[in-house]
Design a protein around this motif. Structure first.
Motif, PDB file in Angstrom:
ATOM      1  N   ALA A 269       0.828  -1.200   0.000  1.00 48.08           N
ATOM      2  CA  ALA A 269       0.000   0.000   0.000  1.00 48.08           C
ATOM      3  C   ALA A 269       0.861   1.248   0.000  1.00 48.08           C
ATOM      4  O   ALA A 269       1.985   1.257   0.499  1.00 48.08           O
ATOM      5  CB  ALA A 269      -0.921   0.019   1.223  1.00 48.08           C
ATOM      6  N   LYS A 270       0.314   2.294  -0.569  1.00 48.11           N
ATOM      7  CA  LYS A 270       0.987   3.606  -0.564  1.00 48.11           C
ATOM      8  C   LYS A 270      -0.027   4.658  -0.120  1.00 48.11           C
ATOM      9  O   LYS A 270      -1.244   4.505  -0.267  1.00 48.11           O
ATOM     10  CB  LYS A 270       1.543   3.932  -1.950  1.00 48.11           C
ATOM     11  CG  LYS A 270       0.484   4.224  -3.015  1.00 48.11           C
ATOM     12  CD  LYS A 270       0.080   5.687  -3.071  1.00 48.11           C
ATOM     13  CE  LYS A 270      -1.267   5.879  -3.715  1.00 48.11           C
ATOM     14  NZ  LYS A 270      -1.754   7.275  -3.656  1.00 48.11           N
ATOM     15  N   ASN A 271       0.503   5.759   0.428  1.00 45.10           N
ATOM     16  CA  ASN A 271      -0.333   6.886   0.825  1.00 45.10           C
ATOM     17  C   ASN A 271       0.287   8.156   0.249  1.00 45.10           C
ATOM     18  O   ASN A 271       1.468   8.432   0.487  1.00 45.10           O
ATOM     19  CB  ASN A 271      -0.408   6.990   2.351  1.00 45.10           C
ATOM     20  CG  ASN A 271      -1.645   7.725   2.825  1.00 45.10           C
ATOM     21  OD1 ASN A 271      -2.652   7.755   2.137  1.00 45.10           O
ATOM     22  ND2 ASN A 271      -1.580   8.307   4.011  1.00 45.10           N
ATOM     23  N   THR A 272      -0.469   8.891  -0.527  1.00 41.47           N
ATOM     24  CA  THR A 272       0.019  10.115  -1.160  1.00 41.47           C
ATOM     25  C   THR A 272      -0.580  11.326  -0.454  1.00 41.47           C
ATOM     26  O   THR A 272      -1.796  11.465  -0.369  1.00 41.47           O
ATOM     27  CB  THR A 272      -0.346  10.139  -2.656  1.00 41.47           C
ATOM     28  OG1 THR A 272       0.290   9.043  -3.318  1.00 41.47           O
ATOM     29  CG2 THR A 272       0.110  11.446  -3.296  1.00 41.47           C
ATOM     30  N   TYR A 273       0.289  12.201   0.028  1.00 41.01           N
ATOM     31  CA  TYR A 273      -0.118  13.392   0.765  1.00 41.01           C
ATOM     32  C   TYR A 273       0.001  14.596  -0.165  1.00 41.01           C
ATOM     33  O   TYR A 273       1.043  15.244  -0.235  1.00 41.01           O
ATOM     34  CB  TYR A 273       0.778  13.593   1.989  1.00 41.01           C
ATOM     35  CG  TYR A 273       0.781  12.432   2.959  1.00 41.01           C
ATOM     36  CD1 TYR A 273       0.092  12.511   4.165  1.00 41.01           C
ATOM     37  CD2 TYR A 273       1.476  11.256   2.679  1.00 41.01           C
ATOM     38  CE1 TYR A 273       0.096  11.460   5.060  1.00 41.01           C
ATOM     39  CE2 TYR A 273       1.479  10.199   3.564  1.00 41.01           C
ATOM     40  CZ  TYR A 273       0.790  10.295   4.751  1.00 41.01           C
ATOM     41  OH  TYR A 273       0.795   9.246   5.628  1.00 41.01           O
ATOM     42  N   PHE A 278      -4.528  10.122  -0.169  1.00 43.88           N
ATOM     43  CA  PHE A 278      -5.154   8.951  -0.766  1.00 43.88           C
ATOM     44  C   PHE A 278      -4.303   7.704  -0.535  1.00 43.88           C
ATOM     45  O   PHE A 278      -3.138   7.660  -0.925  1.00 43.88           O
ATOM     46  CB  PHE A 278      -5.360   9.173  -2.272  1.00 43.88           C
ATOM     47  CG  PHE A 278      -6.118  10.438  -2.582  1.00 43.88           C
ATOM     48  CD1 PHE A 278      -7.497  10.418  -2.703  1.00 43.88           C
ATOM     49  CD2 PHE A 278      -5.453  11.639  -2.711  1.00 43.88           C
ATOM     50  CE1 PHE A 278      -8.205  11.581  -2.963  1.00 43.88           C
ATOM     51  CE2 PHE A 278      -6.148  12.818  -2.971  1.00 43.88           C
ATOM     52  CZ  PHE A 278      -7.534  12.780  -3.102  1.00 43.88           C
ATOM     53  N   MET A 279      -4.904   6.719   0.119  1.00 45.98           N
ATOM     54  CA  MET A 279      -4.230   5.451   0.365  1.00 45.98           C
ATOM     55  C   MET A 279      -4.815   4.384  -0.548  1.00 45.98           C
ATOM     56  O   MET A 279      -6.029   4.200  -0.599  1.00 45.98           O
ATOM     57  CB  MET A 279      -4.385   5.020   1.828  1.00 45.98           C
ATOM     58  CG  MET A 279      -3.575   3.758   2.173  1.00 45.98           C
ATOM     59  SD  MET A 279      -3.949   3.089   3.831  1.00 45.98           S
ATOM     60  CE  MET A 279      -3.456   4.467   4.862  1.00 45.98           C
ATOM     61  N   ASP A 418       4.381   9.272  -0.169  1.00 44.33           N
ATOM     62  CA  ASP A 418       4.920  10.243  -1.111  1.00 44.33           C
ATOM     63  C   ASP A 418       4.024  11.472  -1.095  1.00 44.33           C
ATOM     64  O   ASP A 418       3.043  11.523  -0.368  1.00 44.33           O
ATOM     65  CB  ASP A 418       5.022   9.647  -2.528  1.00 44.33           C
ATOM     66  CG  ASP A 418       3.689   9.156  -3.053  1.00 44.33           C
ATOM     67  OD1 ASP A 418       2.846  10.000  -3.409  1.00 44.33           O
ATOM     68  OD2 ASP A 418       3.463   7.927  -3.106  1.00 44.33           O
ATOM     69  N   GLY A 419       4.339  12.456  -1.923  1.00 43.68           N
ATOM     70  CA  GLY A 419       3.549  13.679  -1.980  1.00 43.68           C
ATOM     71  C   GLY A 419       4.124  14.775  -1.102  1.00 43.68           C
ATOM     72  O   GLY A 419       5.027  14.546  -0.282  1.00 43.68           O
ATOM     73  N   GLY A 420       3.602  15.988  -1.274  1.00 41.67           N
ATOM     74  CA  GLY A 420       4.177  17.171  -0.643  1.00 41.67           C
ATOM     75  C   GLY A 420       4.362  17.089   0.857  1.00 41.67           C
ATOM     76  O   GLY A 420       5.445  17.381   1.378  1.00 41.67           O
ATOM     77  N   LEU A 421       3.320  16.685   1.592  1.00 46.83           N
ATOM     78  CA  LEU A 421       3.421  16.635   3.047  1.00 46.83           C
ATOM     79  C   LEU A 421       4.379  15.553   3.532  1.00 46.83           C
ATOM     80  O   LEU A 421       4.854  15.612   4.675  1.00 46.83           O
ATOM     81  CB  LEU A 421       2.042  16.408   3.674  1.00 46.83           C
ATOM     82  CG  LEU A 421       1.195  17.639   3.981  1.00 46.83           C
ATOM     83  CD1 LEU A 421      -0.110  17.226   4.645  1.00 46.83           C
ATOM     84  CD2 LEU A 421       1.946  18.631   4.859  1.00 46.83           C
ATOM     85  N   SER A 422       4.670  14.566   2.679  1.00 46.95           N
ATOM     86  CA  SER A 422       5.603  13.517   3.096  1.00 46.95           C
ATOM     87  C   SER A 422       7.018  14.059   3.231  1.00 46.95           C
ATOM     88  O   SER A 422       7.893  13.404   3.809  1.00 46.95           O
ATOM     89  CB  SER A 422       5.582  12.340   2.113  1.00 46.95           C
ATOM     90  OG  SER A 422       6.226  12.664   0.892  1.00 46.95           O
TER      91      SER A 422
END
Length: 521
Positions: A269-273, A278-279, A418-422
């Motif tokens: 699983a991945k979570n994009t911030y 979105f997970m 991943d993503g900005g908040l990460s």
């Protein structure tokens, strides 16, 4: 000669064009924000021409930088596209011009339509869930299209006369990049189609049942294709340098991040911030219905391969809450400042921020509620509010993960991010603490664009990554990628105490005793 692959990444607030080399390393990129339109409270629109213009400007900018590095544009072998998913675009078939501003995924103007549609079915919010995998809510494209048909006589007439084209942002971009009214192709991929509420997730074709339910004619819809295939070739007059370069990859942004994070095995699983959070949890070729408020969606599909499915938990507000602190409240001057503010205190001081600017998505599904900040006292400072803003996304991720573990039967051990908040070490440590498991952040943070580039590059017509998808997935499994990991640093007792405070804040915001997964009309 070296080969390169390009990726168009259209996000909610900006567009980018990134170029990757044969090893998947980022070579160069160009980014441009574009206008957001807020006609009324809860309404969010974008001008489709602004979206297209920003993409073309980013391509031109990245290509200039690419050449200045001494590279030859002729070595750009293909292009992938990734995009904000549920945003709805309608345009005139004859002129190629938009018939209305795009209605953005986070727009909530369709609340009344959603309520009416729920009442019209014995299954309520789950009226079409068995077919499309999605609940009836303001989030998805079909309800936005239904609103347009009910509120614009011009659009209704174009629809009924067969002179209208409808699509998500990927379709709009591909249509224009491949020629527009002069022969542009009208296509989408299975991941974007799976977010419309109009596709049967079993057959991967447009559903007659869903079309009838929403009163939509099939002839306005794009052709559905795998995520990695030949969609068309660039034929845009402003892009002479890349004329005839094939577009061979297309995925919705969260699905692209899943590919970019190499979540190819069941249980990964991945979570994009990003603007939202979105997970996605890979369930393989099996369709897994959710009993806990999650979405069943297509994860990705490569040409010649069966579709891989996923469970998804969607959070409407993540990075956009930081932007709210900056633009609306003036509390910070740049998004990066929130990291330092939040690090200034070792707790939230009892402050909880429920960032329901556009209602609550998974697993609560309450589009009617709005945000709240609870627990404020004379002790509260901007540092506590900054920390509570980061924690809001982390707590909602915990609610999603609990639902995901219950639905899948495969408790997650590591969450890839991943993503900005990460990029915020404070936020990722908070996330590890709140989840009670390891959070892994890759060295390559451009997972979304990399996923689009991967889909384009593994296609045999491009052949940057030899052997197609299976060979690429095998190499990804064997690779030793560099990950930075965050491990929990609080006790289980402290973790559950903090999460209980979040749940109390949710109950106070919703106004009734609310449990994740129990949707209310």
């Amino acid at each position: 000669m070296p080969s390169f692959i390009g990726a168009i990444d259209n996000g909610t607030t900006s567009s980018r064009f990134l170029i990757f080399d044969e090893k998947g390393n980022l070579v160069i990129g160009h980014q441009l924000e574009y206008r957001q339109i807020f006609p009324h409270p809860g309404w969010v629109e974008q001008d489709p021409m602004d979206i297209l213009g920003s993409v073309i400007t980013c391509i031109e900018g990245a290509l200039r930088k690419f050449e200045l590095q001494g590279n030859d544009i002729k070595n750009l072998k293909g292009i992938g596209i990734t995009n904000q998913r549920e945003t709805a675009v309608v345009w005139d078939k004859k002129t190629g011009q938009p018939l209305h501003n795009a209605i953005v995924w986070s727009d909530t103007r369709t609340q009344d339509i959603v309520a009416q549609l729920r009442e019209s079915s014995e299954k309520g919010a789950d009226a079409l869930k068995d077919t499309c995998g999605l609940p009836l809510t303001t989030y998805f494209s079909a309800v936005k299209l239904r609103w347009l048909l009910e509120n614009s006589s011009e659009i209704k007439e174009a629809h009924d006369n067969g002179n209208m084209m409808f699509g998500t942002v990927d379709s709009w971009l591909i249509y224009n990049l491949t020629g527009g009214k002069e022969g542009g192709v009208h296509v989408t991929d299975v991941t974007n189609a799976s977010r419309t509420m109009l596709m049967d997730i079993k057959t991967l074709e447009w559903s007659d049942e869903c079309l009838k339910f929403f009163g939509i004619n099939a002839d306005i819809l794009p052709e559905i294709k795998p995520s990695s295939t030949l969609f068309g070739k660039v034929q845009h007059p402003d892009l002479d340098q890349i004329q005839d370069v094939p577009i061979t990859g297309c995925l919705g942004d969260q699905h692209a991040a899943m590919v970019g994070q190499h979540c190819f095995q069941v249980g990964e699983a991945k979570n994009t911030y990003g603007t939202g959070c979105f997970m996605l949890f890979n369930t393989g070729t099996e369709i897994t219905p959710s009993n806990n408020g999650l979405l069943t969606t297509v994860g990705y599909q490569f040409e010649g391969e069966p579709a891989a499915y996923a469970l998804e938990g969607s959070i409407a507000v993540a990075g956009s809450a930081v932007k709210w602190l900056r633009d609306n409240m003036g509390m910070i001057r740049s998004a990066e400042e929130i990291n330092d503010l939040a690090a200034h205190v070792d707790s939230n001081g009892g402050v909880v921020f429920v960032t329901a600017f556009s209602g609550l998505f998974a697993p609560y599904w309450r589009p009617d509620v709005r945000g709240s900040i609870v627990g404020i006292s004379q002790h509260t400072t901007k540092h506590h509010l900054a920390r509570a803003t980061l924690e809001a996304t982390c707590f909602q991720t915990r609610a999603i993960l609990d639902a995901m573990n219950a639905d899948s039967g495969h408790p997650l051990k590591t969450l890839r991010v991943d993503g900005g908040l990460s990029n915020s070490d404070v936020c990722m440590q908070l996330q590890a603490n709140i989840l009670g498991l390891e959070v892994a952040r890759p060295q390559m943070r451009e997972s979304t664009a990399l996923g689009a580039a991967t889909a384009a590059g593994v296609h045999l017509d491009v052949g940057i990554w030899k052997g197609g998808f299976k060979a690429f997935a095998e190499r990804a499994r064997e690779s030793k990628e560099v990950l930075q990991t965050f491990t929990p640093k609080i006790s289980d007792e402290e973790r559950e105490k903090e999460y209980a405070l979040w749940q109390k804040a949710i109950d106070a915001t919703v106004g009734v005793k609310s449990k994740p997964g129990k949707r209310e009309p």
